[in-house]
Enzyme design. Structure first.
Site, mmCIF file in Angstrom:
data_model
loop_
_atom_site.group_PDB
_atom_site.id
_atom_site.type_symbol
_atom_site.label_atom_id
_atom_site.label_comp_id
_atom_site.label_asym_id
_atom_site.label_seq_id
_atom_site.Cartn_x
_atom_site.Cartn_y
_atom_site.Cartn_z
ATOM 1 N N PRO A 20 2.381 6.346 -1.478
ATOM 2 C CA PRO A 20 1.495 5.179 -1.378
ATOM 3 C C PRO A 20 0.026 5.568 -1.414
ATOM 4 O O PRO A 20 -0.389 6.512 -0.729
ATOM 5 C CB PRO A 20 1.872 4.576 -0.014
ATOM 6 N N MET A 21 -0.745 4.851 -2.218
ATOM 7 C CA MET A 21 -2.174 5.131 -2.366
ATOM 8 C C MET A 21 -2.948 3.818 -2.455
ATOM 9 O O MET A 21 -2.673 3.000 -3.332
ATOM 10 C CB MET A 21 -2.422 5.977 -3.628
ATOM 11 N N GLN A 64 4.874 -0.653 1.075
ATOM 12 C CA GLN A 64 4.506 -0.016 2.344
ATOM 13 C C GLN A 64 3.783 -1.039 3.215
ATOM 14 O O GLN A 64 2.655 -1.442 2.924
ATOM 15 C CB GLN A 64 3.612 1.200 2.124
ATOM 16 N N GLY A 98 3.184 4.353 9.544
ATOM 17 C CA GLY A 98 3.042 4.670 10.956
ATOM 18 C C GLY A 98 2.237 5.927 11.179
ATOM 19 O O GLY A 98 2.484 6.654 12.151
ATOM 20 N N TYR A 157 -3.663 4.645 12.030
ATOM 21 C CA TYR A 157 -3.548 3.188 11.943
ATOM 22 C C TYR A 157 -2.769 2.666 13.157
ATOM 23 O O TYR A 157 -2.452 3.422 14.084
ATOM 24 C CB TYR A 157 -2.910 2.787 10.614
#
Length: 378
Positions: A27-28, A102, A183, A187
């Site tokens: 994920p980006m 995500q 997770g 964050y």
């Protein structure tokens, strides 16, 4: 140098899903969905990469909580955005690919200067941003963000857990093949794990087992909504954006408590985010974070960090040295073959070249890395 990459390009059975190889698009964040709505360009972006890799994990997507994300162009996973995501999913499936969203809540890292609703504070377990350490944030930002805010109330905690579950159910109903949960990296969920930012005295705070409760309840709520068969992936890290030297677990035993709680709640696959895929997770062992996650839980694990490149993500962002293509795939493949971890998360290399995986499989030369690729959608 051993040049065998066969394990990297072998298929993998993940529950009911068959991955064509072990390469996963990591994920980006893109911030290229105006008003939270992913357009045809987003569908094309993911589809171009879908036919040569095992699985796509989307950029972080906002859940239906008003403080979930800051930038208005971060895509949402609720409401009017859902039909747009159906187009993305259909485009990926048409290329023979698999895709998870995500789910993301920024928590303490929600930047009010970028936010569409700057009057809404980011949510914090104990009202604390975290003591700055080794970080890329500048002094002005740190001064603004370090101001304490109100701790999350139990009703806010319940609302956020419900928002995660709602987004997960909507995503599966929209056609996604599984769910990924952010997770890590300081964050919201990660700040419940971290003793520096979680100083609560209720059931969500205390020792490391209690600090794992919020993350576990998010997972359990998602599992209850999407049923027993859909795959849940969970990204965790030891380092934080607040302090790259910080950690949620100082020892493997402590990490085992956190990951064990998440496993019991319903996680099927761990995404172990480290600055380098082969960086030792703990002193005294060469085993990387993904290897520890697999050893401690018995669950499939994905390693991420610098695969296909010579440096880490932060070095590319701030321009510390030149980011160069590097064929470290034989080492990745060897570690997969030896059972250290199961999948390889690839980020910047796939941003730079949608055909990267095909080049890797054919033994072709990789493209020169263009740092501007991180600021465009192609």
């Amino acid at each position: 140098m051993i040049s065998d990459t066969s394990a990297l390009f072998s298929p993998y059975q993940l529950g009911k899903l068959t991955l064509k190889n072990r390469i996963v698009m990591s994920p980006m964040t893109r911030e290229m969905s105006p008003g939270g709505m992913p357009g045809d360009d987003v569908a094309s972006y993911y589809a171009r990469r879908a036919n040569s890799i095992g699985l796509i994990i989307t950029e972080g997507v906002g859940i239906p909580d008003p403080a979930a994300v800051d930038h208005p162009d971060v895509p949402a996973m609720y409401g009017d955005a859902l039909p747009r995501w159906r187009n993305v999913v259909d485009a990926v499936h048409a290329e023979g690919g698999l895709i998870f969203p995500q789910l993301w809540h920024q928590g303490v890292l929600r930047n009010l200067d970028r936010a569409a609703a700057p009057d809404i504070e980011g949510l914090r377990p104990s009202g604390l941003w975290g003591t700055p350490g080794v970080t890329t944030y500048d002094a002005t930002y740190l001064e603004a963000m370090s101001r304490p805010t109100a701790p999350m109330s139990e009703s806010q905690i319940a609302d956020v857990i419900a928002a995660f579950a709602t987004s997960a159910r909507d995503a599966i109903d929209t056609g996604f093949d599984g769910i990924a949960i952010h997770g890590a990296h300081g964050y919201l969920i990660d700040t419940f794990f971290w003793a520096e930012t979680n100083r609560r005295t209720d059931r969500y705070g205390g020792d490391i087992r209690a600090r794992a409760r919020f993350g576990a309840e998010v997972v359990a709520a998602i599992r209850a909504e999407i049923g027993p068969d859909a795959t849940i992936m969970f990204r965790f890290s030891n380092h934080k954006q607040q302090d790259f030297k910080a950690c949620i677990a100082a020892t493997p035993d402590e990490l085992g408590i956190v990951l064990g709680a998440l496993t019991d709640a319903g996680v099927d696959l761990f995404d172990a985010s480290a600055r380098r895929f082969n960086m030792p997770g703990f002193a005294g062992s060469d085993l990387p974070l993904a290897g520890w996650a697999r050893k401690l839980t018995g669950k499939p694990c994905m390693a991420v960090g610098g695969i296909g490149l010579n440096n880490n993500l932060v070095q590319s962002f701030i321009g510390t040295g030149e980011t160069l293509a590097e064929n470290n795939l034989p080492e990745v493949s060897r570690r997969i073959a030896e059972g250290e971890f199961d999948m390889a998360g690839v980020g910047r290399a796939l941003l730079n070249d949608p055909d990267w995986a095909r080049r890797a499989a054919n033994g072709d030369d990789f493209l020169t890395f263009d740092r501007d690729c991180m600021a465009r959608l192609t």
